[in-house]
Design a protein around this motif. Structure first.
Motif, PDB file in Angstrom:
ATOM      1  N   THR A 231       0.832  -1.202   0.000  1.00 33.94           N
ATOM      2  CA  THR A 231       0.000   0.000   0.000  1.00 33.94           C
ATOM      3  C   THR A 231       0.866   1.251   0.000  1.00 33.94           C
ATOM      4  O   THR A 231       2.072   1.200   0.289  1.00 33.94           O
ATOM      5  N   VAL A 232       0.261   2.383  -0.313  1.00 30.84           N
ATOM      6  CA  VAL A 232       0.937   3.674  -0.236  1.00 30.84           C
ATOM      7  C   VAL A 232       0.065   4.637   0.555  1.00 30.84           C
ATOM      8  O   VAL A 232      -1.161   4.501   0.588  1.00 30.84           O
ATOM      9  N   ASP A 233       0.699   5.580   1.212  1.00 32.29           N
ATOM     10  CA  ASP A 233      -0.008   6.660   1.901  1.00 32.29           C
ATOM     11  C   ASP A 233       0.148   7.931   1.083  1.00 32.29           C
ATOM     12  O   ASP A 233       1.223   8.206   0.543  1.00 32.29           O
ATOM     13  N   VAL A 234      -0.924   8.696   0.989  1.00 30.36           N
ATOM     14  CA  VAL A 234      -0.909   9.977   0.287  1.00 30.36           C
ATOM     15  C   VAL A 234      -1.100  11.070   1.326  1.00 30.36           C
ATOM     16  O   VAL A 234      -2.104  11.063   2.059  1.00 30.36           O
ATOM     17  N   LEU A 235      -0.158  11.991   1.394  1.00 30.12           N
ATOM     18  CA  LEU A 235      -0.184  13.034   2.425  1.00 30.12           C
ATOM     19  C   LEU A 235      -0.454  14.394   1.814  1.00 30.12           C
ATOM     20  O   LEU A 235       0.125  14.756   0.785  1.00 30.12           O
ATOM     21  N   LEU A 236      -1.317  15.149   2.457  1.00 33.40           N
ATOM     22  CA  LEU A 236      -1.579  16.542   2.097  1.00 33.40           C
ATOM     23  C   LEU A 236      -1.324  17.407   3.318  1.00 33.40           C
ATOM     24  O   LEU A 236      -1.918  17.172   4.375  1.00 33.40           O
ATOM     25  N   GLY A 237      -0.450  18.386   3.157  1.00 34.26           N
ATOM     26  CA  GLY A 237      -0.145  19.246   4.294  1.00 34.26           C
ATOM     27  C   GLY A 237       0.408  18.476   5.477  1.00 34.26           C
ATOM     28  O   GLY A 237       0.220  18.882   6.631  1.00 34.26           O
ATOM     29  N   GLY A 238       1.083  17.352   5.223  1.00 33.73           N
ATOM     30  CA  GLY A 238       1.663  16.556   6.289  1.00 33.73           C
ATOM     31  C   GLY A 238       0.716  15.563   6.917  1.00 33.73           C
ATOM     32  O   GLY A 238       1.124  14.750   7.748  1.00 33.73           O
ATOM     33  N   ASN A 239      -0.568  15.587   6.549  1.00 32.87           N
ATOM     34  CA  ASN A 239      -1.558  14.661   7.092  1.00 32.87           C
ATOM     35  C   ASN A 239      -2.052  13.726   6.000  1.00 32.87           C
ATOM     36  O   ASN A 239      -2.030  14.061   4.815  1.00 32.87           O
ATOM     37  N   ALA A 240      -2.523  12.562   6.431  1.00 36.41           N
ATOM     38  CA  ALA A 240      -2.859  11.507   5.477  1.00 36.41           C
ATOM     39  C   ALA A 240      -4.216  11.755   4.822  1.00 36.41           C
ATOM     40  O   ALA A 240      -5.241  11.841   5.501  1.00 36.41           O
ATOM     41  N   LEU A 241      -4.195  11.868   3.493  1.00 34.90           N
ATOM     42  CA  LEU A 241      -5.433  11.831   2.720  1.00 34.90           C
ATOM     43  C   LEU A 241      -5.835  10.370   2.518  1.00 34.90           C
ATOM     44  O   LEU A 241      -7.012  10.019   2.591  1.00 34.90           O
ATOM     45  N   VAL A 242      -4.839   9.533   2.260  1.00 32.71           N
ATOM     46  CA  VAL A 242      -5.041   8.084   2.160  1.00 32.71           C
ATOM     47  C   VAL A 242      -4.028   7.419   3.075  1.00 32.71           C
ATOM     48  O   VAL A 242      -2.829   7.694   2.995  1.00 32.71           O
ATOM     49  N   SER A 243      -4.512   6.544   3.934  1.00 24.28           N
ATOM     50  CA  SER A 243      -3.641   5.772   4.813  1.00 24.28           C
ATOM     51  C   SER A 243      -4.072   4.322   4.716  1.00 24.28           C
ATOM     52  O   SER A 243      -5.136   3.939   5.221  1.00 24.28           O
ATOM     53  N   GLY A 244      -3.260   3.522   4.031  1.00 28.32           N
ATOM     54  CA  GLY A 244      -3.632   2.132   3.835  1.00 28.32           C
ATOM     55  C   GLY A 244      -4.911   2.016   3.031  1.00 28.32           C
ATOM     56  O   GLY A 244      -5.012   2.498   1.903  1.00 28.32           O
ATOM     57  N   THR A 245      -5.910   1.419   3.629  1.00 29.64           N
ATOM     58  CA  THR A 245      -7.197   1.233   2.946  1.00 29.64           C
ATOM     59  C   THR A 245      -8.233   2.260   3.384  1.00 29.64           C
ATOM     60  O   THR A 245      -9.417   2.111   3.087  1.00 29.64           O
ATOM     61  N   THR A 246      -7.784   3.290   4.071  1.00 32.14           N
ATOM     62  CA  THR A 246      -8.690   4.344   4.553  1.00 32.14           C
ATOM     63  C   THR A 246      -8.454   5.638   3.794  1.00 32.14           C
ATOM     64  O   THR A 246      -7.307   6.085   3.677  1.00 32.14           O
ATOM     65  N   ALA A 247      -9.521   6.222   3.279  1.00 31.56           N
ATOM     66  CA  ALA A 247      -9.428   7.505   2.567  1.00 31.56           C
ATOM     67  C   ALA A 247     -10.209   8.556   3.334  1.00 31.56           C
ATOM     68  O   ALA A 247     -11.333   8.304   3.792  1.00 31.56           O
ATOM     69  N   ARG A 248      -9.603   9.711   3.488  1.00 30.47           N
ATOM     70  CA  ARG A 248     -10.294  10.846   4.110  1.00 30.47           C
ATOM     71  C   ARG A 248     -10.673  11.831   3.007  1.00 30.47           C
ATOM     72  O   ARG A 248     -10.135  11.787   1.911  1.00 30.47           O
ATOM     73  N   SER A 249     -11.578  12.730   3.318  1.00 31.66           N
ATOM     74  CA  SER A 249     -12.037  13.689   2.312  1.00 31.66           C
ATOM     75  C   SER A 249     -11.763  15.107   2.773  1.00 31.66           C
ATOM     76  O   SER A 249     -11.631  15.386   3.972  1.00 31.66           O
ATOM     77  N   ILE A 250     -11.669  16.008   1.808  1.00 35.67           N
ATOM     78  CA  ILE A 250     -11.442  17.420   2.088  1.00 35.67           C
ATOM     79  C   ILE A 250     -12.644  18.222   1.602  1.00 35.67           C
ATOM     80  O   ILE A 250     -13.434  17.749   0.778  1.00 35.67           O
ATOM     81  N   VAL A 251     -12.774  19.426   2.123  1.00 36.53           N
ATOM     82  CA  VAL A 251     -13.877  20.293   1.735  1.00 36.53           C
ATOM     83  C   VAL A 251     -13.367  21.725   1.611  1.00 36.53           C
ATOM     84  O   VAL A 251     -12.457  22.135   2.336  1.00 36.53           O
ATOM     85  N   VAL A 252     -13.922  22.465   0.659  1.00 42.36           N
ATOM     86  CA  VAL A 252     -13.576  23.876   0.497  1.00 42.36           C
ATOM     87  C   VAL A 252     -14.465  24.688   1.429  1.00 42.36           C
ATOM     88  O   VAL A 252     -15.689  24.582   1.377  1.00 42.36           O
ATOM     89  N   THR A 253     -13.849  25.477   2.275  1.00 41.81           N
ATOM     90  CA  THR A 253     -14.595  26.273   3.249  1.00 41.81           C
ATOM     91  C   THR A 253     -14.603  27.739   2.835  1.00 41.81           C
ATOM     92  O   THR A 253     -13.860  28.154   1.944  1.00 41.81           O
TER      93      THR A 253
END
Length: 476
Positions: A231-253
């Motif tokens: 697996t690979v981790d994808v980091l945005l701003g130093g935090n994980a957007l993708v970590s293993g099999t878990t994906a987080r989402s972002i929102v425009v505020t």
């Protein structure tokens, strides 16, 4: 002592290795035009001779053939990282260059219908009125030209406002694309890890994941880190957007309108599961869009779009202030004080709310209080407002020059980052892309290897036939 059947087994492994090589070569040739496909090679190694034990174990024994160890994907992680990095920079600059180019085009300069030309016609109309005081014709031309000028300034501001809204919508769309790509990367992580554990080739899935991480980089920058388990981790701003099999989402505020954004929450990015935790992107199209949506500042370093809107407001305010200051010193045809020539509609920006107050020649203060009926000194004085370093004309010229220079700078930067991205992509393709010439050579090599292994099996088969069917016939 070596077994004849052992030689048959070794030849068989040669057939399997050659056939696998032919299969992989065929896969490469089939995907020569597939975007994002990384060429593959068969990894093989010789099988050592068996351990010699027992009564008849003396003598030199050959190995046991060849082992197909893996089907290797010939990608380069270093080059892949360079491709993602340059894609992030190119995405950022592309959005900004496009927006500045659109902004420059909306100014409509230079042209016969641009604000610069209309300002000149406006001052000329005042001069004509000064030369023909009290006449309805020149006064009507002046009022028409003033209304047209005010409308053009309002239209320019509205075009900028519409562009701000469009970029705000684009930012939401880009965030949605990032979230979708992150979900797909997490799903592929799961499938690749399972395939790796089962000893199944996951090369095509890794190619698909690589394309997705490159897409994320072009949209939001970030980094990709190999987790070591497939697996690979994808980091945005130093935090994980993708970590293993878990994906987080972002929102425009932030606000959805440029008007409310000026005094409200600035547009930014945050995690959906932590709304107050802002994300600082280091590149990508989304970062470029957010930078354009920043509010205007007094030092002129705010978002390019809001800064342009503020320039229209500044022009409208300056025009109204300077014209009104001179117009107020004059009197109308019936001797009434001149008052203001330009007004301001309440509740809207200076550019959108600029209005013309006089409605006829009788309500224009074209003469001084001490002048006669044919005095046009005030009108002549207003016509000179456009001359000088502090004039609205100079202000507008500075605005146009500033936007033009910014557009050229962003365009040049975009060209450079595009070249860097293209160069990195070329390096990636040179190592990972399929070469038909090379594959044809491999095809012949594996074909000959297959034929050779088959010939060995034929020879051993003939030996076995002699051994099995020919022995024991002597003396019959």
């Amino acid at each position: 002592m070596a077994s004849t059947f052992g030689g048959l087994s070794a030849a068989y492994t040669g057939l399997v290795a050659a056939r696998t090589g032919l299969d992989v070569t065929g896969q490469n040739i089939a995907n020569v035009n597939t975007e994002g496909y990384t060429r593959q090679r068969v990894g093989q190694s010789s099988v050592e001779a068996p351990a010699r034990v027992g009564l008849y174990s003396s003598g030199v024994v050959a190995g046991q053939g060849v082992s197909v160890d893996a089907i290797a994907r010939l990608g380069d992680q270093v080059v892949d990282g360079q491709v993602r990095g340059t894609a992030a920079a190119a995405g950022y600059q592309s959005v900004r260059a496009t927006a500045l180019s659109t902004l420059e085009e909306s100014l409509g300069e230079p042209s016969k219908t641009g604000i610069a030309a209309q300002l000149g016609q406006f001052w000329n109309a005042w001069s004509d009125l000064g030369n023909h005081p009290g006449e309805t014709g020149p006064a009507a031309v002046l009022l028409g030209q003033a209304t047209t000028l005010a409308g053009s300034i309002a239209s320019g501001w509205k075009a900028v406002d519409d562009q701000w809204t469009a970029v705000r919508g684009q930012a939401d769309s880009l965030a949605g694309q990032i979230n979708s790509a992150a979900t797909q990367v997490a799903d592929l992580n799961d499938r690749i890890r399972t395939a790796t554990q089962q000893g199944v080739s996951a090369n095509e899935m890794i190619d698909a994941r690589s394309r997705l991480t490159e897409t994320i980089a072009s949209l939001a920058g970030g980094t990709v880190r190999d987790a070591g388990d497939g697996t690979v981790d994808v980091l945005l701003g130093g935090n994980a957007l993708v970590s293993g099999t878990t994906a987080r989402s972002i929102v425009v505020t932030g606000e959805h309108s440029m008007t409310t954004a000026a005094g409200g929450a600035a547009v930014g990015l945050a995690w959906s599961h932590r709304p107050g935790d802002a994300i600082a992107l280091d590149g990508g199209s989304l970062a470029g869009a957010v930078s354009l949506l920043a509010p205007a500042t007094a030092d002129g370093r705010g978002g390019a779009i809001a800064q342009a809107a503020a320039s229209y407001d500044a022009l409208a305010s300056q025009l109204a202030t300077q014209v009104n200051a001179v117009h107020a010193t004059g009197v109308t045809a019936d001797g009434s004080p001149g008052g203001a020539f330009f007004g301001q509609t309440a509740g809207v920006s200076a550019a959108r709310g600029l209005t013309v107050l006089p409605t006829s020649a009788a309500t224009i203060a074209s003469r001084s209080a001490t002048g006669g009926a044919l005095d046009g000194s005030i009108a002549q004085a207003v016509s000179q407002v456009g001359v000088g370093t502090g004039s609205p004309d100079r202000t507008w010229s500075t605005i146009v020059a500033g936007v033009g220079a910014a557009s050229q700078t962003e365009s040049a930067q975009s060209t450079l980052t595009d070249l860097a991205a293209t160069s990195a992509k070329s390096r990636q393709l040179s190592g990972a892309g399929v070469s038909l010439d090379e594959e044809n050579v491999n095809l012949l090599s594996y074909q000959h290897a297959y034929q050779g292994a088959a010939r060995v099996m034929t020879a051993i088969d003939e030996m076995l036939d002699t051994l099995i069917n020919g022995m024991g016939r002597v003396g019959r």
